[in-house]
Write a protein that holds these residues in place. Structure first.
Motif, short mmCIF file in Angstrom:
data_model
loop_
_atom_site.label_atom_id
_atom_site.label_comp_id
_atom_site.label_asym_id
_atom_site.label_seq_id
_atom_site.Cartn_x
_atom_site.Cartn_y
_atom_site.Cartn_z
N ALA A 21 30.22 8.40 25.83
CA ALA A 21 29.95 9.82 25.79
C ALA A 21 28.78 10.22 25.05
O ALA A 21 28.89 10.09 23.95
CB ALA A 21 31.22 10.46 25.35
N LEU A 22 27.88 10.82 25.70
CA LEU A 22 26.62 11.41 25.20
C LEU A 22 26.70 12.77 24.41
O LEU A 22 27.02 13.68 25.29
CB LEU A 22 25.29 10.97 25.75
N ASP A 23 26.29 13.00 23.43
CA ASP A 23 26.35 14.42 22.86
C ASP A 23 25.32 14.79 21.61
O ASP A 23 25.42 13.91 20.73
CB ASP A 23 27.60 15.03 22.35
N GLY A 24 24.36 15.36 21.94
CA GLY A 24 23.29 15.64 20.84
C GLY A 24 22.77 14.34 20.14
O GLY A 24 22.46 13.48 20.61
N ALA A 25 22.76 14.56 18.74
CA ALA A 25 22.32 13.45 17.92
C ALA A 25 23.51 12.50 17.69
O ALA A 25 23.51 11.55 16.73
CB ALA A 25 21.81 14.04 16.85
N GLY A 26 24.58 12.69 18.26
CA GLY A 26 25.72 11.88 18.05
C GLY A 26 27.08 12.92 17.76
O GLY A 26 26.83 14.09 17.66
#
Length: 372
Positions: A21-26
Motif C-alpha cells: 500500500a503506497l501513500d505519500g512519503a510513507g
C-alpha cells in the motif's frame, strides 16, 4: 532474486500473495523527514513511477494507491492545521494510469470514494485504466463520513465520528452502516456497467468489522483485514466466513483475505524500532494505526507472515498480506530486496511472474469477454 523456478509450497500451502500500500512519503506521519525520503517529489510522476517499478521488480501481486476527497488530518471530523505533516495527494486513478505503460505485470489498484462519486463515472474511469494496464487494474472502493468531503458537493455530513470511536471498529462500522449499504449498491451498479462493456476488475475492500466484511463478501474479490495476533487472525477469518455465509456468497467463489501490516524494516536487530522512536518524537506522538505495527528485520517479518499464514480457522487461512511501508522508499526497498528473497528461500513466494493480469496473479477467473 533467486533461481526463477516455481517455489515449493510451505507446509503444503500455495505461495503467499504480497501487496504493498503506497501513500505519500510513507505511512508514518513523519516519514517525509526520514533518511532517504523524497518530500520534494511527492507530487511528481517520476516519484510514483520509481516506487511502482521497484514493487514490480519484487514480483509483488499488486500495489494500492491511497486517495481521499479532502486533505489528510489527525482528526476524524475534518481538517487540521498541521504544517509539519504531508497534506494533499495526487489522484489515485491518474497515478495508476501514468505508471501503467511503465510496468507490465504488477496489479494497479487505486482507491476511489463511492459516497460522493457516481457509478457511471467510476465504471468508465476504472475500465479505461484496465485497458491502459492491459488487464492489471483493480479497485478499492472507500466510504467517507467526513463533513469536508460532503461540503465539496454541497451535502451535509452523512455521519459523525468521535476520537473515542477509534478503539471500536464495530462502533465505527455500525454508525457508518448506511454508507456501507450505499457502497454495496454502487459496487453492484459498477459491476453491471462493466458487464455491459465486457470488463470486470478485481474489487478489494479494507474491512475491520462485520458490516464492511459483508461489503467485501457481497461485491469484492479481496478483503484487507487488520488482525493483531495469531488469535486475531483466527477470529477475523471466522468473521469473514460468517459474513460470506450471511450474504450467500457462492462457495465456488471464495473471498481472498489479505492481512494488513504497517512495517518498518532494517537489517540490524533493534534498528527499525529505534528509527520508529525517532520518527514518533518528530511527529510529537506515538505512531497509531488501524493495522498491526511491525518494526524489525525482514527475516523476523518473514517469520511473522508464515506464522500468521499457518493459522487455520475451520479450514480458512490467510491468502496473503498487504504491507504498508512506514518510510518510502526505504521500507519498500527492504520488502523487495530483503523480505521477498527471504520468503523465496523458504519456498513461500514466487520467483517469477506466471501471469500477465491481476486476475491471473490472484487466481481469479478471467473476465468473460475480451478487453480490446
Amino acid at each position: 532474486m533467486t533461481n526463477p523456478t516455481t517455489p515449493r509450497p510451505v507446509r503444503g500451502l500455495p505461495p503467499l500473495h504480497l501487496a504493498v500500500a503506497l501513500d505519500g512519503a510513507g505511512w508514518h506521519p513523519a516519514a517525509w523527514r526520514a533518511e532517504g525520503a523524497r518530500p520534494g517529489e511527492l507530487f511528481t510522476a517520476g516519484y510514483w513511477a520509481d516506487l511502482v517499478t521497484e514493487a514490480e521488480r519484487g514480483l509483488l501481486d499488486l500495489v494500492t494507491f491511497e486517495d481521499a476527497l479532502a486533505l489528510q488530518s489527525v482528526s476524524l471530523s475534518g481538517p487540521d492545521d498541521r504544517t509539519d505533516q504531508v497534506r494533499g495527494r495526487l489522484d489515485a486513478v491518474l497515478i495508476a494510469s501514468r505508471v501503467a505503460p511503465l510496468t507490465s505485470r504488477i496489479g494497479l489498484v487505486p482507491t476511489t470514494n463511492v459516497t460522493h462519486t457516481e457509478p457511471l463515472h467510476l465504471a468508465a474511469t476504472l475500465a479505461t485504466l484496465d485497458r491502459a494496464a492491459l488487464g492489471r487494474a483493480g479497485w478499492r472502493p472507500q466510504v467517507s463520513a467526513r463533513a469536508d468531503d460532503a461540503a465539496h458537493f454541497g451535502r451535509p455530513a452523512p455521519a459523525t465520528l468521535g476520537e473515542g470511536d477509534l478503539a471500536s471498529p464495530e462502533t465505527i462500522s455500525g454508525r457508518l452502516a448506511p454508507l456501507f449499504d450505499d457502497a454495496a449498491e454502487v459496487v453492484a451498479a459498477v459491476a453491471r456497467l462493466w458487464d455491459g462493456h465486457r470488463t470486470a476488475l478485481p474489487v478489494t475492500v479494507l474491512a475491520h468489522a462485520r458490516i464492511p466484511y459483508e461489503l467485501a463478501a457481497k461485491g469484492g474479490d479481496v478483503a484487507y483485514v487488520t488482525p493483531y495476533s495469531p488469535d486475531g487472525v483466527a477470529a477475523v477469518l471466522t468473521e469473514v466466513a460468517a459474513a460470506a455465509t450471511a450474504v450467500d456468497r457462492p462457495a465456488e467463489r471464495p473471498l481472498k483475505v489479505f492481512a494488513d501490516l504497517l512495517v518498518l524494516l532494517d537489517e540490524r536487530p533493534g534498528e527499525a524500532a529505534r528509527h520508529k522512536d525517532r520518527l514518533d518524537e518528530l511527529a510529537g506522538a506515538p505512531l497509531r494505526s488501524d493495522a498491526e505495527i511491525f518494526a524489525g528485520t525482514p527475516a523476523e517479518l518473514a517469520d511473522l507472515l508464515l506464522d500468521w499464514r499457518a493459522v487455520d480457522a475451520d479450514g480458512q487461512r490467510l491468502d496473503g498480506f498487504r504491507l504498508r511501508p512506514a518510510r518510502l522508499p526505504h521500507d519498500l526497498l527492504a520488502i523487495t530486496r530483503s523480505l521477498v528473497p527471504e520468503l523465496q528461500r523458504r519456498g513461500a513466494f514466487r520467483t517469477t511472474y506466471e501471469a500477465t493480469t491481476l486476475h491471473g496473479h490472484l487466481g481469479l477467473p478471467a473476465p468473460a469477454g475480451p478487453r480490446t
